[in-house]
Design a protein around this motif. Structure first.
Motif, PDB file in Angstrom:
ATOM      1  N   MET A 161       0.437  -1.118   0.459  1.00 17.37           N
ATOM      2  CA  MET A 161      -0.010   0.604   0.263  1.00 17.37           C
ATOM      3  C   MET A 161       1.122   1.044  -0.104  1.00 17.37           C
ATOM      4  O   MET A 161       1.483   1.074   1.037  1.00 17.37           O
ATOM      5  CB  MET A 161      -1.083  -0.284   1.155  1.00 17.37           C
ATOM      6  CG  MET A 161      -1.678   0.881   1.378  1.00 17.37           C
ATOM      7  SD  MET A 161      -3.219   0.999   2.726  1.00 17.37           S
ATOM      8  CE  MET A 161      -2.422   0.556   3.956  1.00 17.37           C
ATOM      9  N   GLY A 162       1.253   1.752  -1.211  1.00 21.92           N
ATOM     10  CA  GLY A 162       1.775   3.161  -0.941  1.00 21.92           C
ATOM     11  C   GLY A 162       1.092   4.083  -0.290  1.00 21.92           C
ATOM     12  O   GLY A 162      -0.488   4.364  -0.558  1.00 21.92           O
ATOM     13  N   ILE A 163       1.075   4.781   0.014  1.00 25.05           N
ATOM     14  CA  ILE A 163       0.559   6.015   1.441  1.00 25.05           C
ATOM     15  C   ILE A 163       1.405   7.760   0.866  1.00 25.05           C
ATOM     16  O   ILE A 163       3.194   8.071   0.637  1.00 25.05           O
ATOM     17  CB  ILE A 163       1.160   6.006   2.264  1.00 25.05           C
ATOM     18  CG1 ILE A 163       0.028   4.536   3.122  1.00 25.05           C
ATOM     19  CG2 ILE A 163       0.282   6.778   3.505  1.00 25.05           C
ATOM     20  CD1 ILE A 163       0.908   4.036   4.655  1.00 25.05           C
ATOM     21  N   ALA A 164       0.865   8.397   0.650  1.00 26.99           N
ATOM     22  CA  ALA A 164       1.190   9.656   0.370  1.00 26.99           C
ATOM     23  C   ALA A 164       0.418  10.839   1.295  1.00 26.99           C
ATOM     24  O   ALA A 164      -0.767  10.306   2.059  1.00 26.99           O
ATOM     25  CB  ALA A 164       1.409  10.382  -1.294  1.00 26.99           C
ATOM     26  N   ILE A 165       1.085  12.096   1.481  1.00 23.34           N
ATOM     27  CA  ILE A 165       0.459  13.377   2.075  1.00 23.34           C
ATOM     28  C   ILE A 165       0.655  13.916   2.424  1.00 23.34           C
ATOM     29  O   ILE A 165       1.328  14.699   1.542  1.00 23.34           O
ATOM     30  CB  ILE A 165       0.974  12.639   4.229  1.00 23.34           C
ATOM     31  CG1 ILE A 165      -0.403  13.463   4.826  1.00 23.34           C
ATOM     32  CG2 ILE A 165       1.902  13.614   4.059  1.00 23.34           C
ATOM     33  CD1 ILE A 165      -0.057  13.325   6.530  1.00 23.34           C
ATOM     34  N   THR A 166      -0.644  15.017   2.729  1.00 21.74           N
ATOM     35  CA  THR A 166       0.014  16.967   2.103  1.00 21.74           C
ATOM     36  C   THR A 166       0.503  17.539   3.189  1.00 21.74           C
ATOM     37  O   THR A 166       0.092  17.114   4.589  1.00 21.74           O
ATOM     38  CB  THR A 166      -1.932  17.308   1.509  1.00 21.74           C
ATOM     39  OG1 THR A 166      -2.296  17.520   2.356  1.00 21.74           O
ATOM     40  CG2 THR A 166      -2.235  16.695  -0.149  1.00 21.74           C
ATOM     41  N   ASP A 167       0.821  18.788   2.745  1.00 18.70           N
ATOM     42  CA  ASP A 167       0.743  19.691   4.216  1.00 18.70           C
ATOM     43  C   ASP A 167      -0.231  20.421   4.792  1.00 18.70           C
ATOM     44  O   ASP A 167      -1.362  19.413   3.964  1.00 18.70           O
ATOM     45  CB  ASP A 167       1.760  20.721   3.597  1.00 18.70           C
ATOM     46  CG  ASP A 167       1.245  21.824   2.592  1.00 18.70           C
ATOM     47  OD1 ASP A 167       0.604  20.941   1.859  1.00 18.70           O
ATOM     48  OD2 ASP A 167       1.410  22.624   2.821  1.00 18.70           O
ATOM     49  N   SER A 168      -0.685  20.549   5.730  1.00 16.66           N
ATOM     50  CA  SER A 168      -1.701  21.124   6.490  1.00 16.66           C
ATOM     51  C   SER A 168      -2.328  22.249   5.893  1.00 16.66           C
ATOM     52  O   SER A 168      -3.765  22.424   5.417  1.00 16.66           O
ATOM     53  CB  SER A 168      -1.091  22.314   7.553  1.00 16.66           C
ATOM     54  OG  SER A 168      -1.320  20.699   8.523  1.00 16.66           O
ATOM     55  N   LEU A 169      -1.470  23.121   4.390  1.00 22.31           N
ATOM     56  CA  LEU A 169      -2.124  23.562   3.298  1.00 22.31           C
ATOM     57  C   LEU A 169      -3.105  23.100   2.364  1.00 22.31           C
ATOM     58  O   LEU A 169      -3.457  23.581   1.699  1.00 22.31           O
ATOM     59  CB  LEU A 169      -1.129  24.779   3.484  1.00 22.31           C
ATOM     60  CG  LEU A 169      -0.820  25.829   4.448  1.00 22.31           C
ATOM     61  CD1 LEU A 169       0.002  26.617   3.875  1.00 22.31           C
ATOM     62  CD2 LEU A 169      -1.627  26.534   5.618  1.00 22.31           C
ATOM     63  N   GLN A 170      -2.438  21.775   2.101  1.00 22.64           N
ATOM     64  CA  GLN A 170      -3.114  20.879   1.045  1.00 22.64           C
ATOM     65  C   GLN A 170      -2.006  21.841  -0.122  1.00 22.64           C
ATOM     66  O   GLN A 170      -2.708  21.604  -1.452  1.00 22.64           O
ATOM     67  CB  GLN A 170      -4.327  20.399   0.773  1.00 22.64           C
ATOM     68  CG  GLN A 170      -4.751  20.152   1.970  1.00 22.64           C
ATOM     69  CD  GLN A 170      -6.242  19.708   1.893  1.00 22.64           C
ATOM     70  OE1 GLN A 170      -7.040  19.917   0.790  1.00 22.64           O
ATOM     71  NE2 GLN A 170      -6.835  19.579   3.172  1.00 22.64           N
ATOM     72  N   ILE A 171      -0.999  22.292  -0.332  1.00 22.16           N
ATOM     73  CA  ILE A 171      -0.102  22.471  -1.455  1.00 22.16           C
ATOM     74  C   ILE A 171       0.732  21.144  -2.204  1.00 22.16           C
ATOM     75  O   ILE A 171       0.614  21.629  -2.918  1.00 22.16           O
ATOM     76  CB  ILE A 171       0.696  23.593  -1.066  1.00 22.16           C
ATOM     77  CG1 ILE A 171      -0.513  24.829  -0.355  1.00 22.16           C
ATOM     78  CG2 ILE A 171       1.636  24.369  -1.833  1.00 22.16           C
ATOM     79  CD1 ILE A 171       0.241  25.973  -0.102  1.00 22.16           C
ATOM     80  N   VAL A 172       1.671  20.954  -1.003  1.00 26.59           N
ATOM     81  CA  VAL A 172       2.316  19.679  -1.127  1.00 26.59           C
ATOM     82  C   VAL A 172       2.451  19.110  -0.778  1.00 26.59           C
ATOM     83  O   VAL A 172       1.837  18.414   0.262  1.00 26.59           O
ATOM     84  CB  VAL A 172       3.855  20.087  -0.938  1.00 26.59           C
ATOM     85  CG1 VAL A 172       5.299  19.344  -0.903  1.00 26.59           C
ATOM     86  CG2 VAL A 172       4.524  21.816  -0.883  1.00 26.59           C
ATOM     87  N   CYS A 173       2.149  17.592  -1.627  1.00 27.01           N
ATOM     88  CA  CYS A 173       2.191  16.168  -1.566  1.00 27.01           C
ATOM     89  C   CYS A 173       3.333  15.492  -1.880  1.00 27.01           C
ATOM     90  O   CYS A 173       4.053  15.360  -2.867  1.00 27.01           O
ATOM     91  CB  CYS A 173       1.434  15.285  -2.365  1.00 27.01           C
ATOM     92  SG  CYS A 173      -0.124  16.138  -3.323  1.00 27.01           S
ATOM     93  N   ASN A 174       3.323  14.625  -0.398  1.00 23.27           N
ATOM     94  CA  ASN A 174       4.703  14.296  -0.512  1.00 23.27           C
ATOM     95  C   ASN A 174       4.762  12.191   0.625  1.00 23.27           C
ATOM     96  O   ASN A 174       3.423  11.851   0.654  1.00 23.27           O
ATOM     97  CB  ASN A 174       5.524  14.414   0.896  1.00 23.27           C
ATOM     98  CG  ASN A 174       6.119  16.157   1.098  1.00 23.27           C
ATOM     99  OD1 ASN A 174       6.628  15.919  -0.113  1.00 23.27           O
ATOM    100  ND2 ASN A 174       5.871  16.678   1.328  1.00 23.27           N
ATOM    101  N   GLY A 175       5.651  11.823  -0.675  1.00 24.99           N
ATOM    102  CA  GLY A 175       5.475  10.142  -0.384  1.00 24.99           C
ATOM    103  C   GLY A 175       6.033   9.526   0.897  1.00 24.99           C
ATOM    104  O   GLY A 175       7.143  10.240   1.417  1.00 24.99           O
ATOM    105  N   LEU A 176       4.820   9.127   1.615  1.00 29.22           N
ATOM    106  CA  LEU A 176       4.641   8.529   2.805  1.00 29.22           C
ATOM    107  C   LEU A 176       5.516   7.572   2.815  1.00 29.22           C
ATOM    108  O   LEU A 176       6.449   7.372   4.062  1.00 29.22           O
ATOM    109  CB  LEU A 176       3.834   8.924   3.714  1.00 29.22           C
ATOM    110  CG  LEU A 176       4.110   8.926   5.142  1.00 29.22           C
ATOM    111  CD1 LEU A 176       4.960  10.448   5.873  1.00 29.22           C
ATOM    112  CD2 LEU A 176       2.452   9.101   5.889  1.00 29.22           C
TER     113      LEU A 176
END
Length: 140
Positions: A13-28
């Motif tokens: 399962m690939g998991i990604a998350i945004t920053d709190s402002l939902q500007i940047v997505c990062n692979g977690l």
């Protein structure tokens, strides 16, 4: 508030998350699980929600459908996992078309980053989750 993106396969399962402002997505993370045990994945999601207490707005779950719009075996797996999530967590879960995300992730990692196939295999799922999140954010 953050968004979590998930690319669920049969073993990872690939998991990604945004920053709190939902500007940047990062692979977690590329999370490996065995025997199609979706409860292991559910527990992983619960731990993530605990880790980011009250800062997760939605979960964006990749939804694999065929090019012609029909369902396949993986679609049914995602629908099962979607139901498990809905019955066990209170955060909204959105299904996002994920056609070609693995192909896009693999191509980017190979052409733009220059990684070899062995390294791509280890991170392509979390990169696919990033693409799922980005495509969702571009849609809303």
């Amino acid at each position: 508030m953050r968004l979590i993106g998930l690319d669920l396969g049969t073993k990872t399962m690939g998991i990604a998350i945004t920053d709190s402002l939902q500007i940047v997505c990062n692979g977690l993370e590329n999370f490996e699980y065995s025997n199609n045990d979706l409860n292991i994945c559910l527990n992983k999601i619960k731990k993530l929600l605990e880790r980011y207490k009250n800062d997760i707005e939605k979960i964006i779950l990749g939804y694999p459908i065929n090019v012609n719009g029909t369902k396949n075996e993986r679609t049914l797996l995602i629908e099962e996992f979607h139901n498990i999530l809905k019955n066990n967590i209170s955060i909204p879960i959105v299904l996002q078309d994920e056609r070609y995300t693995t192909l896009k992730a693999t191509g980017f990692l190979k052409k733009e980053v220059g990684l070899k196939a062995s390294k791509i295999k280890k991170i392509k799922d979390k990169m696919s989750a990033v693409i799922i999140l980005e495509e969702y954010m571009n849609r809303i």
